[in-house]
Design a protein around this motif. Structure first.
Motif, mmCIF file in Angstrom:
data_model
loop_
_atom_site.group_PDB
_atom_site.id
_atom_site.type_symbol
_atom_site.label_atom_id
_atom_site.label_comp_id
_atom_site.label_asym_id
_atom_site.label_seq_id
_atom_site.Cartn_x
_atom_site.Cartn_y
_atom_site.Cartn_z
ATOM 1 N N SER A 91 -8.319 6.277 -2.313
ATOM 2 C CA SER A 91 -7.274 5.254 -2.386
ATOM 3 C C SER A 91 -6.171 5.515 -1.361
ATOM 4 O O SER A 91 -5.335 4.659 -1.105
ATOM 5 N N PHE A 92 -6.190 6.695 -0.772
ATOM 6 C CA PHE A 92 -5.212 7.009 0.252
ATOM 7 C C PHE A 92 -5.631 6.439 1.610
ATOM 8 O O PHE A 92 -4.791 6.207 2.476
ATOM 9 N N LEU A 97 3.880 -0.981 3.835
ATOM 10 C CA LEU A 97 3.459 0.409 3.641
ATOM 11 C C LEU A 97 4.664 1.198 3.214
ATOM 12 O O LEU A 97 5.593 1.378 3.993
ATOM 13 N N ALA A 98 4.659 1.655 1.981
ATOM 14 C CA ALA A 98 5.820 2.356 1.473
ATOM 15 C C ALA A 98 5.398 3.713 0.947
ATOM 16 O O ALA A 98 4.244 3.906 0.584
ATOM 17 N N GLN A 99 6.356 4.639 0.929
ATOM 18 C CA GLN A 99 6.023 5.944 0.365
ATOM 19 C C GLN A 99 5.889 5.841 -1.145
ATOM 20 O O GLN A 99 5.118 6.566 -1.749
ATOM 21 N N VAL A 152 0.843 -1.191 0.000
ATOM 22 C CA VAL A 152 0.000 0.000 0.000
ATOM 23 C C VAL A 152 0.880 1.245 0.000
ATOM 24 O O VAL A 152 1.851 1.326 0.740
ATOM 25 N N THR A 153 0.542 2.207 -0.847
ATOM 26 C CA THR A 153 1.248 3.487 -0.854
ATOM 27 C C THR A 153 0.218 4.604 -0.707
ATOM 28 O O THR A 153 -0.980 4.353 -0.832
ATOM 29 N N PRO A 154 0.676 5.838 -0.451
ATOM 30 C CA PRO A 154 -0.287 6.943 -0.342
ATOM 31 C C PRO A 154 -1.102 7.130 -1.616
ATOM 32 O O PRO A 154 -2.202 7.666 -1.571
ATOM 33 N N ASP A 155 -0.585 6.688 -2.758
ATOM 34 C CA ASP A 155 -1.336 6.842 -3.999
ATOM 35 C C ASP A 155 -2.264 5.665 -4.276
ATOM 36 O O ASP A 155 -2.811 5.560 -5.370
ATOM 37 N N GLY A 156 -2.415 4.776 -3.299
ATOM 38 C CA GLY A 156 -3.345 3.672 -3.465
ATOM 39 C C GLY A 156 -2.648 2.333 -3.364
ATOM 40 O O GLY A 156 -1.423 2.256 -3.357
ATOM 41 N N PRO A 157 -3.425 1.244 -3.275
ATOM 42 C CA PRO A 157 -2.833 -0.085 -3.202
ATOM 43 C C PRO A 157 -2.113 -0.429 -4.502
ATOM 44 O O PRO A 157 -2.590 -0.119 -5.576
ATOM 45 N N LYS A 185 -3.718 2.234 8.062
ATOM 46 C CA LYS A 185 -2.710 1.277 8.515
ATOM 47 C C LYS A 185 -1.621 1.977 9.325
ATOM 48 O O LYS A 185 -1.231 1.518 10.398
ATOM 49 N N VAL A 198 11.393 6.599 12.730
ATOM 50 C CA VAL A 198 11.140 6.566 11.282
ATOM 51 C C VAL A 198 9.667 6.849 10.983
ATOM 52 O O VAL A 198 9.314 7.543 10.034
ATOM 53 N N LEU A 199 8.832 6.289 11.850
ATOM 54 C CA LEU A 199 7.405 6.239 11.534
ATOM 55 C C LEU A 199 6.670 7.544 11.786
ATOM 56 O O LEU A 199 5.816 7.936 10.995
ATOM 57 N N TYR A 248 -0.577 14.978 3.587
ATOM 58 C CA TYR A 248 -0.937 14.575 2.229
ATOM 59 C C TYR A 248 -2.440 14.311 2.131
ATOM 60 O O TYR A 248 -3.100 14.728 1.176
ATOM 61 N N PHE A 288 2.015 11.586 -4.350
ATOM 62 C CA PHE A 288 2.783 11.755 -3.126
ATOM 63 C C PHE A 288 4.158 12.333 -3.402
ATOM 64 O O PHE A 288 4.655 13.165 -2.651
ATOM 65 N N THR A 294 1.939 -6.860 5.270
ATOM 66 C CA THR A 294 1.528 -5.557 4.720
ATOM 67 C C THR A 294 2.757 -4.671 4.598
ATOM 68 O O THR A 294 3.471 -4.466 5.578
ATOM 69 N N TYR A 316 -3.793 3.339 3.295
ATOM 70 C CA TYR A 316 -2.455 3.684 3.780
ATOM 71 C C TYR A 316 -2.542 4.408 5.103
ATOM 72 O O TYR A 316 -1.869 4.057 6.070
ATOM 73 N N GLN A 328 6.813 10.064 9.039
ATOM 74 C CA GLN A 328 6.033 9.556 7.900
ATOM 75 C C GLN A 328 4.540 9.666 8.159
ATOM 76 O O GLN A 328 3.762 9.961 7.260
ATOM 77 N N GLY A 344 11.339 3.627 1.353
ATOM 78 C CA GLY A 344 10.900 4.024 2.693
ATOM 79 C C GLY A 344 9.697 3.237 3.183
ATOM 80 O O GLY A 344 9.268 2.277 2.567
ATOM 81 N N GLY A 345 9.146 3.651 4.302
ATOM 82 C CA GLY A 345 7.974 2.992 4.848
ATOM 83 C C GLY A 345 8.347 1.870 5.801
ATOM 84 O O GLY A 345 9.466 1.795 6.295
ATOM 85 N N PHE A 346 7.402 0.981 6.022
ATOM 86 C CA PHE A 346 7.696 -0.125 6.927
ATOM 87 C C PHE A 346 6.884 -1.353 6.543
ATOM 88 O O PHE A 346 5.998 -1.280 5.687
#
Lengths: 133, 286
Positions: B41-42, A78-80, A9-14, B48, B216-217, B227, B146, A76, B45, B220, A65-67
């Protein structure tokens, strides 16, 4: 072999949601390989490739990035940003790499240096994912 | 009474305006759909990342991270999301009114706050009133992704980490539905209220440990909230513009109806007058 559900999953969608046998990714402090039944885990990711091994093929994603959150039967990520090899603009990545290399050679202050370094790592990662798909 | 030609000119110009507002309405409608989709769609993310951050922040002795702790407020930052263009009804004015009122109520001098302005309308508003603008971003894409706004969000969060600012408030229009948007004000940093809403996930292993994951988190997470606000604001902007253009089109229609009525009346009066003149002329000849 048992599979686990992987969702990216990214901020721009899955980006992806599918079952795979093994996930290997690059966490902040080293490579991680995850199979079915892994203990629950949370780890930050660094810039790197995520390899998703399915029954008969391996998919790669360039992740930035992300985790990652791991449960016994579900992973799951989650990345930028997360890009499939087909989505990567090779020309752009190559240019970004050259630009970052140039910037690293003309050393400036600390922040610029770190930014250039990160840009270089992202570009190298993208090229790497495209070339060894 | 205006002459026939005057009325005809007005009808024509109103019709042209109507064509434009109608086109803008349709453009905004399709942009709104896209923006709404982006905002949706955001959601996975953000949900989570919120869940994981909350569960770690809840997990005991890690709550002393600087981003989680309120400190003495010397400087407050206002992150204000407006649009680049007008013609969006009350979209910009309602936000700017709220921000301006809050700033006037809370601060005595200009040293106590800074503004981070997104959108040209907001930038001009604050510049005109000589308020301190720390950063400004104009020309944001209609469907921002993003990567586009990563620099902005990370610099904003970095300002908090560097203690340039001690509090961060976001002002944006929340998208309720296509016809309703409301001004939303959120205090993003410090993240004092995050711990209360998440559930415990104490069974997790943290690699390498909780503190470093938070390190880190949290940035973000803060970036992702910014965003999300931008996406929400964009959806609202298009919705507000669509509604404004819809009512402009309706008004143009009303105006055209009225004008056509007086046009016909004037035409009829002219004809009647002509007949009277002819009849009068003929009667005089006899």
């Amino acid at each position: 072999m048992k599979t686990l559900m992987v969702s990216v999953v990214t901020p721009d969608g899955p980006v992806m949601e599918d079952a795979f046998e093994m996930v290997s990714l690059k966490a902040e402090n080293g490579e991680l390989g995850i199979l079915h039944g892994h203990i629950p885990l949370v780890a930050p990711l660094s810039i790197g490739a995520v390899r998703l091994k399915g029954q008969d093929d391996t998919k790669k994603l360039a992740v930035n990035g992300g985790f990652v959150e791991v449960r016994p039967d579900k992973v799951t990520i989650l990345a930028q940003s997360a890009e499939k090899p087909t989505e990567i603009d090779v020309e752009r990545a190559r240019k970004a790499k050259e630009r970052a290399e140039r910037r690293l050679q003309t050393k400036q202050d600390d922040i610029d240096f770190r930014r250039a370094e990160n840009a270089l790592r992202r570009a190298i990662n993208r090229l790497d994912v495209v070339e060894n798909r | 009474m205006a002459s026939l030609r005057d009325i005809q000119t007005r009808i024509n110009s109103t019709k042209k305006t109507k064509q434009i507002t109608n086109a803008m309405q349709m453009v905004s409608a399709s942009k709104m759909n896209k923006a709404e989709q982006n905002a949706r769609s955001f959601v996975p993310y953000s949900e989570k990342i919120q869940e994981v951050v909350a569960s770690i922040a809840n997990g005991g002795d890690v709550a002393n991270h600087p981003m989680l702790q309120a400190r003495e407020v010397k400087k407050t930052a206002y992150f204000v999301i407006t649009s680049d263009r007008g013609l969006a009804g009350a979209y910009n004015s309602s936000i700017l009114r709220t921000v301006y009122r809050d700033i006037q109520a809370r601060h005595q001098s200009k040293d106590e706050y800074i503004v981070i302005a997104v959108g040209r309308v907001g930038r001009d508003f604050f510049a005109k009133r000589d308020m301190p603008i720390a950063r400004e971003i104009t020309g944001l894409a209609d469907q921002p992704n993003f990567a586009d706004i990563k620099d902005l969000t990370s610099e904003t969060v970095q300002m908090y980490i560097d203690e340039e600012i001690d509090e961060l408030n976001i002002y944006y229009n929340h998208y309720v539905s296509a016809i309703s948007q409301e001004v939303s004000t959120t205090k993003l940093l410090p993240l004092t209220n995050i711990g209360t809403e998440g559930k415990q996930l104490s069974s997790y292993e943290y690699e390498p440990n909780q503190e470093e994951i938070l390190e880190v988190l949290l940035p973000q997470y803060a970036e992702s909230v910014l965003y999300g606000a931008l996406l929400d604001g964009k959806a609202s902007e298009h919705a507000a513009r669509m509604t404004a253009m819809q009512s402009a089109t309706d008004n143009a229609n009303d105006l055209i109806d009225d004008l056509s009525l007086s046009y016909n009346r004037a035409r009829q009066a002219a004809i009647t007058q002509e007949i009277t003149e002819i009849v009068g002329g003929a009667a005089a000849q006899e």
